[in-house]
Design an enzyme around this catalytic site. Structure first.
Site, PDB file in Angstrom:
ATOM      1  N   ASP A 162       0.830  -1.196   0.000  1.00  0.00           N
ATOM      2  CA  ASP A 162       0.000   0.000   0.000  1.00  0.00           C
ATOM      3  C   ASP A 162       0.873   1.259   0.000  1.00  0.00           C
ATOM      4  OD1 ASP A 162      -2.745   1.160   0.331  1.00  0.00           O
ATOM      5  OD2 ASP A 162      -1.865   1.928   2.181  1.00  0.00           O
ATOM      6  N   GLU A 195      11.854 -14.239  -4.501  1.00  0.00           N
ATOM      7  CA  GLU A 195      10.966 -14.075  -5.659  1.00  0.00           C
ATOM      8  C   GLU A 195       9.495 -14.117  -5.286  1.00  0.00           C
ATOM      9  OE1 GLU A 195      11.942 -13.002  -8.706  1.00  0.00           O
ATOM     10  OE2 GLU A 195      13.712 -12.748  -7.473  1.00  0.00           O
TER      11      GLU A 195
END
Length: 522
Positions: free
Chosen positions: A206, A260
């Site tokens: 966010d 990843e």
């Protein structure tokens, strides 16, 4: 499917994610709020769309001043949404269905009730005294600088215990963390590792460009003169309170700590496309999205320019036409009640180079909900009514069927259900092979099975306010994508001989609100 990240897979490239606004998705216990068990019970529906994964909005303990984006505990589940065991159940079932799980993380700020802030605010010499952004008043007691809060008013709040102001870029109840502090960074990275251990496949970050502030606390300059906005926040150039260069090193630490596991940033600032490219350079985040394609005007030239800029070099962008912070795309871009236009708007999103996000209900062509003033819950909408974004209208209960609560709950919802959504419900559209739901499924399937649409380069043919045409090119395959944004017929340039994959030609062009995706002849 096991927790599916590997260092070679890069599954997120070209993927389609489905945003679940959890509070409004599916209520399992009849309390009027969506929850994790409700989501688990509806995962089969999401999997049947053909998407690659889900992004779940915050489900952490929160006083709900900002619908969960004011987090009081990063490593637990708010009882209104279930338990940590319920979350693991969601993740397990999602993986069985081949869905990746991305969770929302809010690291710019916390709730004012978070134990960290309670301790930090208690004195100027406690162990967490420097975990938030504190500043002394000027000699006359006035604010440290001219920074403004995104939800209105100044960005500083006085604390009597410390005899200082604290920074809040959003609500007073959302104090900003001091991410210049290495200890705070370390705690955030440990939190990310905690959720990796719970089985998540990645994180939606966010307001990721708000993590750092100017250590010198310099005033923001004014914007060029123009019409005075309803919210004075837009009267400043936010060069010192967001999008700071100091942020980049922390993003690199995030990437190193999580490997990843997908890192998807939300970018909200000036020059958003450039910031997306910067944040997704090698060694930083995997991908980023912004509000560039979430605006009020549908313009092919803007789409083409933004996609090219954000995808420059080795960057990998993400695109959305709808989310929980803006008016729904069917309303914003004039498609309410027009199935052809709804379908046309689904097609360019699912043809763009990058990762794409479908917001819950977008596959149905839902209009923006009408939430009366007395029922508003969004603090921004309340403060700026009737001139705010009206985010509650994008957050009304999901339309599962045509009953009064749309199958979302057996009780009145935390927001009222939109009666107009009944005729567009999943139950109704599932019976119609020509529905927008069926069209969205077919477009997602086409993207998934057509390497050029999923991974190909983006070459603009023609772009203006009336439409957009481009090639997607991959390993010798060339896919023409052409979209008519008007209510009149429109020519399609360079179509030549081609095999139609979706949509239709009308002669040498497109019908009103029409589109075509076609493979060029070899």
């Amino acid at each position: 499917m096991k927790n599916g990240n590997s260092r070679t897979e890069q599954w997120w490239r070209g993927a389609c994610l489905y945003e679940v606004y959890l509070r409004s998705f599916a209520d399992s216990n009849g309390d009027g709020e969506g929850d994790l068990p409700g989501l688990r019970d509806r995962l089969d529906y999401i999997a049947a769309l053909g998407v690659d994964g889900i992004w779940i909005t915050p489900f952490f303990p929160s006083p709900m001043y900002d619908s969960g984006y004011d987090v009081a505990d990063y490593r637990s589940v708010d009882p209104r949404f279930g338990t940590l065991a319920d979350f693991r159940s969601v993740t397990s079932r999602a993986h069985e269905l081949g869905l990746r799980v991305i969770i929302d993380q809010v690291y710019s700020h916390t709730s004012h009730l978070h134990p960290w802030f309670v301790e930090s605010a208690s004195s100027a010499d406690n162990p967490k005294a420097d975990w938030y952004v504190w500043a002394d008043p000027k000699p006359d007691g006035s604010l440290p600088n001219n920074w403004l809060a995104r939800f209105g008013g100044v960005a500083w709040e006085w604390n009597a215990n410390r005899r200082q102001y604290y920074l809040h870029n959003f609500l007073v109840e959302q104090p900003d963390l001091n991410l210049h502090n290495r200890q705070v960074q370390d705690e955030i990275l440990d939190t990310m590792r905690f959720w990796v251990d719970q089985g998540v496949d990645g994180f939606r970050l966010d307001v990721a460009n708000f993590y750092m502030h100017d250590p010198q606390m310099r005033d923001n300059p004014p914007v060029d003169a123009g019409d005075r906005p309803a919210n004075p926040y837009y009267m400043q150039k936010h060069v010192h309170d967001r999008s700071r260069p100091e942020n980049l090193a922390f993003l690199e630490r995030m990437r190193a700590a999580t490997g990843e596991h997908m890192l998807l940033a939300e970018i909200s600032c000036d020059n958003q496309a450039e910031r997306m490219a910067e944040y997704t350079e090698p060694g930083r985040l995997h991908t980023a999205y912004s509000f560039e394609l979430l605006g009020p005007v549908l313009d092919g030239a803007h789409i083409a320019r933004t996609v090219a800029t954000a995808g420059a070099g080795q960057s990998w962008p993400t695109w959305a036409f709808s989310n929980h912070d803006v008016a729904r795309v069917a309303t914003r871009w004039n498609a309410v009640g027009n199935r052809n236009r709804v379908n046309m708007l689904q097609a360019p999103l699912l043809s763009l180079r990058g990762t794409v996000i479908v917001y819950q209900g977008e596959e149905l062509g839902l209009a923006h909900g009408n939430v009366p003033r007395e029922a508003l819950r969004d603090p921004e909408a309340v403060r700026f009514w009737p001139h705010g974004r009206g985010r509650d209208g994008a957050r009304t209960p999901m339309a599962w069927d045509d009953t009064p609560m749309l199958g979302f709950s057996k009780a009145p919802g935390w927001l009222p259900a939109e009666p107009g959504h009944a005729e567009q419900s999943i139950a109704r559209q599932s019976q119609d092979p020509c529905s927008s739901l069926a069209h969205c499924r077919s477009m997602i399937a086409l993207r998934k099975t057509t390497p050029a649409l999923k991974l190909g380069e983006f070459e603009v043919i023609e772009a203006d306010e009336t439409g957009l045409s481009f090639w997607r090119v991959h390993e010798g395959a060339r896919i023409l994508c052409s979209f008519n944004f008007t209510g009149q017929s429109r020519a399609v340039p360079q179509h030549g001989r081609s095999r139609v994959l979706a949509g239709a030609f009308e002669g040498d062009g497109l019908a009103a609100d029409g589109y075509v995706i076609a493979e060029a002849a070899a």
